[in-house]
Design a protein around this motif. Sequence first.
Motif, mmCIF file in Angstrom:
data_model
loop_
_atom_site.group_PDB
_atom_site.id
_atom_site.type_symbol
_atom_site.label_atom_id
_atom_site.label_comp_id
_atom_site.label_asym_id
_atom_site.label_seq_id
_atom_site.Cartn_x
_atom_site.Cartn_y
_atom_site.Cartn_z
ATOM 1 N N GLY A 15 1.823 -3.457 2.278
ATOM 2 C CA GLY A 15 0.772 -3.498 1.267
ATOM 3 C C GLY A 15 1.159 -4.441 0.154
ATOM 4 O O GLY A 15 0.406 -4.663 -0.784
ATOM 5 N N GLU A 16 2.359 -4.973 0.223
ATOM 6 C CA GLU A 16 2.866 -5.792 -0.882
ATOM 7 C C GLU A 16 2.886 -7.259 -0.537
ATOM 8 O O GLU A 16 2.743 -8.105 -1.399
ATOM 9 N N GLU A 17 3.153 -7.541 0.756
ATOM 10 C CA GLU A 17 3.345 -8.928 1.129
ATOM 11 C C GLU A 17 2.300 -9.366 2.150
ATOM 12 O O GLU A 17 1.830 -8.550 2.942
ATOM 13 N N LYS A 66 14.964 -3.208 0.557
ATOM 14 C CA LYS A 66 14.293 -2.157 1.348
ATOM 15 C C LYS A 66 13.470 -2.762 2.480
ATOM 16 O O LYS A 66 13.560 -2.323 3.623
ATOM 17 N N SER A 67 12.679 -3.789 2.136
ATOM 18 C CA SER A 67 11.829 -4.401 3.170
ATOM 19 C C SER A 67 12.686 -5.047 4.247
ATOM 20 O O SER A 67 12.362 -4.976 5.429
ATOM 21 N N THR A 68 13.784 -5.661 3.840
ATOM 22 C CA THR A 68 14.677 -6.304 4.803
ATOM 23 C C THR A 68 15.254 -5.263 5.764
ATOM 24 O O THR A 68 15.213 -5.437 6.980
ATOM 25 N N ILE A 126 5.523 2.068 6.203
ATOM 26 C CA ILE A 126 4.549 1.785 5.146
ATOM 27 C C ILE A 126 5.322 1.214 3.958
ATOM 28 O O ILE A 126 6.111 1.909 3.333
ATOM 29 N N ASP A 127 5.079 -0.045 3.667
ATOM 30 C CA ASP A 127 5.837 -0.726 2.599
ATOM 31 C C ASP A 127 4.864 -1.185 1.521
ATOM 32 O O ASP A 127 4.196 -2.172 1.658
ATOM 33 N N SER A 128 4.640 -0.560 0.466
ATOM 34 C CA SER A 128 5.198 0.667 -0.033
ATOM 35 C C SER A 128 4.105 1.709 -0.254
ATOM 36 O O SER A 128 2.944 1.332 -0.285
HETATM 37 MG MG MG Z 1 9.792 -5.051 -0.474
#
Ligand code: MG
Length: 459
Positions: free
Chosen positions: A126-128, A101-103, A172-174
């Motif tokens: 918000g994750e990485e 998803k992020s990719t 917005i991730d995630s």
């Molecule tokens: Mg991701």
Amino acid sequence: MAKKSTMFVCQNCGARFSRWQGKCDLCGEWNTIVEEVVGGDGFSKINPKREGRQIDFVPLKGSTQTYTRLTTGIAEVDRVTGGGLVPGSVILVAGDPGIGKSTLLLQVCACLAEQNGADSCYYISGEEAIDQVRIRANRLGLADSPVNLASATDVHNIIATLEKTDAKLVIIDSIQTMYLEEAESTPGSVGQVRACAYELIKLAKRKGFVLFLVGHVTKQGEIAGPRVLEHMVDTVLYFEGERGHHFRILRAVKNRYGATDEIGVFEMMDKGLIEVENPSALFLAERQGNISGSCVFAGIEGSRPVLVEIQALVSPSGYSSPKRAVVGWDSNRLSMILAVLEARCGMNFSAHDVYLNIAGGLKITEPAADLAVAMAVISSLSNKPLPADMVVFGEIGLSGEIRTVTQTNLRMKEAKKLGFVSAIIPPAFGKDKKEKGAKNYDLSCYEIGNVHRLINWFN
Ligand code: MG
Ligand code: TYD
């Protein structure tokens, strides 16, 4: 007037309880039960003393605002979203962890940033950490794109910042990592997810930017958090694929601005997600000829035809109740097909395990696959291979009749394009005026009206 009282209401599913509890018995969510004031009958909240204002009705016919879609340049993404992204729309992208998803969204963000300039595209993770996203961008060869990158989780700060920009696209991730102080539950909880999404969606609608929300899925494959998240957004896309396979499918399950069930096919390579122009060729790439239990199904996914191999294995069972296992199809549907074959063709599967697999990891939902599944199962049971250059499609009814399916022309054209020479199809084909001319596809068509005629193929 009825006496006012309080009830404990689950914010996820709406179940009511007389006292507080940590877990909702109905939907199984934790910490979703909140005390609410309810009227005497539990529903009527209208104040009879307040006079309602008139609302204005207008005719259905009238001028409408036209919107220009933002095209990403990634054809598969544009196709799934119905021809590009509509300004002010909100798109939820859900999928298993590590599926890509992020990719995908970083690629979308970079493509749009290159077209629209430096102050247009914002990627908030918000994750990485920043470095992790930068490493991924380097790997994808997108490090020079003018994407505005931030690592943040506080929705208040995010909104205050975006307010001052001319954003066209925000990612917005995630959504599960976002946090709003006013909602008093922990990040990732139902209340938080809903509150954060609500605020961000409000901003997107007001400022007219495209908002992508990444959503996690639970073990059951549903978007984690309240179901209402699906109702709040305009488009819901699922990003699917088997871990062991390198291709990924982006599927629209809800779209206010386009058709649903449209799919986009990608391959996950070491330089990111690459679009697949001809999915059928990819799904059939590893097929081995002359093997029993294999049948090629000519299916339709959204607006385009996709040929896939259906594999069945029928083997003597060592269990008292034989096993049925299905990957990529509905297991109830397989039970139904087996029952029809038993009742109408006199076959017996009670001493056999039946395994069914859609090769390549595609998930099929079309009933048109029934006939291909039946052919694969009979082929495996009788240990006789089907011709390798034959496609099959048709729906099977409970009395064993084979029913017409839609889009015959498209299926036949695709089969012809990929070098198939024959097809087993439902009988109404050719009689329907709309389908006339379909026989010009140079494929030998065998029209079969009932499953008991299938057996003839294997004698
Ligand atoms: Mg991701
Ligand atoms: P990611 O986008 O982080 O998944 P998600 O956001 O859905 O959790 O993708 C992670 C996986 O993709 C990881 O296992 C490595 C793989 N990958 C590639 O194969 N090629 C690539 O170019 C990139 C960036 C990731």
